[in-house]
Design a protein around this motif. Structure first.
Motif, mmCIF file in Angstrom:
data_model
loop_
_atom_site.group_PDB
_atom_site.id
_atom_site.type_symbol
_atom_site.label_atom_id
_atom_site.label_comp_id
_atom_site.label_asym_id
_atom_site.label_seq_id
_atom_site.Cartn_x
_atom_site.Cartn_y
_atom_site.Cartn_z
ATOM 1 N N ALA A 148 0.760 -1.314 -0.038
ATOM 2 C CA ALA A 148 0.176 0.149 0.052
ATOM 3 C C ALA A 148 1.109 1.356 -0.065
ATOM 4 O O ALA A 148 1.884 1.332 0.645
ATOM 5 C CB ALA A 148 -0.946 -0.177 1.243
ATOM 6 N N ASP A 149 0.540 2.355 -0.865
ATOM 7 C CA ASP A 149 1.206 3.412 -0.865
ATOM 8 C C ASP A 149 0.515 4.498 0.050
ATOM 9 O O ASP A 149 -0.504 4.739 -0.130
ATOM 10 C CB ASP A 149 1.098 4.048 -2.275
ATOM 11 C CG ASP A 149 2.100 2.998 -3.279
ATOM 12 O OD1 ASP A 149 3.160 2.617 -2.677
ATOM 13 O OD2 ASP A 149 1.719 2.568 -4.423
ATOM 14 N N ALA A 150 1.329 5.228 0.713
ATOM 15 C CA ALA A 150 0.712 6.627 1.301
ATOM 16 C C ALA A 150 -0.003 7.604 0.754
ATOM 17 O O ALA A 150 0.882 8.134 -0.321
ATOM 18 C CB ALA A 150 1.953 6.839 2.543
ATOM 19 N N TYR A 151 -0.869 8.297 0.801
ATOM 20 C CA TYR A 151 -1.680 9.298 0.223
ATOM 21 C C TYR A 151 -1.818 10.245 1.260
ATOM 22 O O TYR A 151 -2.094 10.027 2.402
ATOM 23 C CB TYR A 151 -2.563 8.925 -0.593
ATOM 24 C CG TYR A 151 -2.432 8.340 -1.980
ATOM 25 C CD1 TYR A 151 -2.383 8.990 -3.391
ATOM 26 C CD2 TYR A 151 -1.980 7.041 -2.021
ATOM 27 C CE1 TYR A 151 -2.062 8.438 -4.313
ATOM 28 C CE2 TYR A 151 -1.788 6.130 -3.222
ATOM 29 C CZ TYR A 151 -1.873 7.070 -4.275
ATOM 30 O OH TYR A 151 -1.409 6.275 -5.434
ATOM 31 N N SER A 152 -1.923 11.595 0.736
ATOM 32 C CA SER A 152 -2.445 12.584 1.371
ATOM 33 C C SER A 152 -3.482 13.317 0.946
ATOM 34 O O SER A 152 -3.566 13.704 -0.138
ATOM 35 C CB SER A 152 -1.300 13.828 1.933
ATOM 36 O OG SER A 152 -0.271 13.062 2.722
ATOM 37 N N LEU A 153 -4.340 13.908 1.711
ATOM 38 C CA LEU A 153 -5.715 14.627 1.453
ATOM 39 C C LEU A 153 -5.243 15.949 0.989
ATOM 40 O O LEU A 153 -4.405 16.698 1.657
ATOM 41 C CB LEU A 153 -6.704 14.926 2.582
ATOM 42 C CG LEU A 153 -7.467 13.586 2.716
ATOM 43 C CD1 LEU A 153 -8.133 13.680 4.140
ATOM 44 C CD2 LEU A 153 -8.526 13.119 1.669
ATOM 45 N N ASP A 154 -5.703 16.365 -0.151
ATOM 46 C CA ASP A 154 -5.491 17.709 -0.610
ATOM 47 C C ASP A 154 -6.640 18.679 0.094
ATOM 48 O O ASP A 154 -7.941 18.548 -0.329
ATOM 49 C CB ASP A 154 -5.564 17.871 -2.064
ATOM 50 C CG ASP A 154 -5.580 19.328 -2.680
ATOM 51 O OD1 ASP A 154 -5.131 20.077 -2.167
ATOM 52 O OD2 ASP A 154 -5.807 19.332 -3.835
ATOM 53 N N ASN A 212 -12.726 8.117 -9.054
ATOM 54 C CA ASN A 212 -13.009 9.026 -10.210
ATOM 55 C C ASN A 212 -11.751 8.786 -11.224
ATOM 56 O O ASN A 212 -12.175 9.230 -12.563
ATOM 57 C CB ASN A 212 -13.218 10.388 -9.907
ATOM 58 C CG ASN A 212 -14.349 10.530 -8.912
ATOM 59 O OD1 ASN A 212 -15.528 9.847 -8.996
ATOM 60 N ND2 ASN A 212 -14.192 11.286 -7.945
ATOM 61 N N ASN A 213 -10.712 9.092 -10.834
ATOM 62 C CA ASN A 213 -9.481 8.899 -11.694
ATOM 63 C C ASN A 213 -8.258 8.642 -10.909
ATOM 64 O O ASN A 213 -8.348 8.905 -9.551
ATOM 65 C CB ASN A 213 -9.481 10.341 -12.268
ATOM 66 C CG ASN A 213 -8.890 10.392 -13.825
ATOM 67 O OD1 ASN A 213 -8.142 9.262 -14.068
ATOM 68 N ND2 ASN A 213 -8.951 11.611 -14.469
ATOM 69 N N SER A 214 -7.232 8.394 -11.523
ATOM 70 C CA SER A 214 -5.936 8.139 -10.955
ATOM 71 C C SER A 214 -4.715 8.204 -11.836
ATOM 72 O O SER A 214 -5.153 8.053 -12.998
ATOM 73 C CB SER A 214 -5.961 6.529 -10.017
ATOM 74 O OG SER A 214 -5.867 5.765 -11.099
ATOM 75 N N ILE A 243 -18.899 12.710 0.510
ATOM 76 C CA ILE A 243 -17.399 12.915 0.495
ATOM 77 C C ILE A 243 -16.790 12.973 -0.752
ATOM 78 O O ILE A 243 -16.787 12.164 -1.632
ATOM 79 C CB ILE A 243 -16.626 11.953 1.439
ATOM 80 C CG1 ILE A 243 -17.140 11.890 2.947
ATOM 81 C CG2 ILE A 243 -15.085 12.324 1.384
ATOM 82 C CD1 ILE A 243 -17.988 10.516 3.168
ATOM 83 N N SER A 244 -15.934 14.155 -1.139
ATOM 84 C CA SER A 244 -15.273 14.216 -2.512
ATOM 85 C C SER A 244 -14.129 14.617 -2.419
ATOM 86 O O SER A 244 -13.843 15.475 -1.549
ATOM 87 C CB SER A 244 -16.017 15.393 -3.452
ATOM 88 O OG SER A 244 -15.250 15.237 -4.635
ATOM 89 N N ALA A 245 -12.938 13.862 -2.798
ATOM 90 C CA ALA A 245 -11.621 14.158 -2.219
ATOM 91 C C ALA A 245 -10.570 13.807 -3.372
ATOM 92 O O ALA A 245 -11.060 13.160 -4.110
ATOM 93 C CB ALA A 245 -11.355 13.361 -0.974
ATOM 94 N N GLU A 246 -9.551 14.594 -3.142
ATOM 95 C CA GLU A 246 -8.231 14.255 -4.070
ATOM 96 C C GLU A 246 -7.287 14.020 -3.153
ATOM 97 O O GLU A 246 -6.911 14.645 -2.320
ATOM 98 C CB GLU A 246 -7.982 15.589 -5.089
ATOM 99 C CG GLU A 246 -9.104 15.837 -6.084
ATOM 100 C CD GLU A 246 -8.784 16.934 -7.027
ATOM 101 O OE1 GLU A 246 -7.519 17.408 -7.299
ATOM 102 O OE2 GLU A 246 -9.788 17.369 -7.633
ATOM 103 N N LEU A 247 -6.197 12.959 -3.832
ATOM 104 C CA LEU A 247 -5.414 12.400 -2.628
ATOM 105 C C LEU A 247 -4.042 12.532 -3.696
ATOM 106 O O LEU A 247 -4.134 11.980 -4.618
ATOM 107 C CB LEU A 247 -5.618 11.368 -2.046
ATOM 108 C CG LEU A 247 -7.046 11.134 -1.420
ATOM 109 C CD1 LEU A 247 -7.987 10.587 -2.333
ATOM 110 C CD2 LEU A 247 -6.904 9.788 -0.226
ATOM 111 N N VAL A 304 -5.178 10.429 -6.897
ATOM 112 C CA VAL A 304 -6.339 9.538 -6.753
ATOM 113 C C VAL A 304 -7.518 10.515 -6.392
ATOM 114 O O VAL A 304 -7.445 11.504 -5.640
ATOM 115 C CB VAL A 304 -6.312 8.410 -6.118
ATOM 116 C CG1 VAL A 304 -7.568 7.610 -5.810
ATOM 117 C CG2 VAL A 304 -5.223 7.663 -6.164
ATOM 118 N N GLY A 305 -8.502 10.400 -7.238
ATOM 119 C CA GLY A 305 -9.789 11.211 -6.963
ATOM 120 C C GLY A 305 -10.841 10.136 -6.609
ATOM 121 O O GLY A 305 -11.039 9.495 -7.528
#
Length: 195
Positions: free
Chosen positions: A21-27, A139-141, A188-192, A158-159
């Protein structure tokens, strides 16, 4: 979407041991947590939680390894009406002075389609923790298209969009129910961004 589906399908055919697993941060500028409800049969109202943070690990090859640990600052509630914001922060609802944060910690992630997931976890509001399930659409990556113009967007992103329903009285937020609906819809809608 096709790119994501192909990447996910390819990854699922590979040996899971080869991936982590790769770490992601919320925008923070492109992450929204909203809740909406029926107000006494007259209208649909909503609020926005403005302060959201957390630790997220995504494994496209083995989605079950994906995990989320999200913190929502309840003192950051925004309905657009200051008096209502203060009421929601009071003891009638979130009691933000004593319980400033709500949290969601995932317990399982299940792939349900080419670009959909079912994420289950424990939602804690005030001193109550109960299970919640969210339906998630990826939604997209991949490389963010704005990365060619703005340095901040360079790299892999990632969205996602997630939806779910909770019964607010189960978390001690039942003031006015059922005249004002006990059921609350979550959006919830998020970009990471990959770390």
């Amino acid at each position: 979407m096709r790119r994501f589906a192909l990447a996910l399908a390819t990854g699922l055919l590979a040996a899971p041991a080869a991936y982590a697993a790769d770490a992601y941060s919320l925008d923070p500028g492109h992450t929204q947590v909203r809740a909406s409800w029926n107000h006494a049969g007259y209208s649909t109202q909503s609020l926005l939680f403005r302060q959201v943070s957390g630790d997220i690990a995504i494994d496209f090859a083995a989605p079950a390894n994906t995990s989320l640990n999200i913190t929502i600052r309840v003192s950051g509630i925004d309905t657009g009406v200051e008096a209502f914001d203060k009421h929601l922060a009071s003891g009638d609802f979130f009691e933000a002075e004593n319980f400033p944060n709500a949290t969601f910690v995932s317990t399982s992630v299940e792939k349900t389609g080419d670009s959909t997931l079912k994420v289950s976890g424990d939602l804690t509001i005030k001193d109550t923790t109960k299970p919640v399930t969210l339906d998630v659409v990826v939604n997209n990556s991949g490389d963010h298209p704005l990365g060619q113009f703005i340095d901040y967007y360079k790299g892999e992103w990632v969205g996602v969009t997630a939806t779910g329903t909770i019964t607010r009285s189960e978390w001690g937020l039942g003031f006015g129910a059922p005249i004002t609906s006990d059921e609350v819809e979550l959006f919830i809608s998020a970009e990471l961004k990959k770390n």
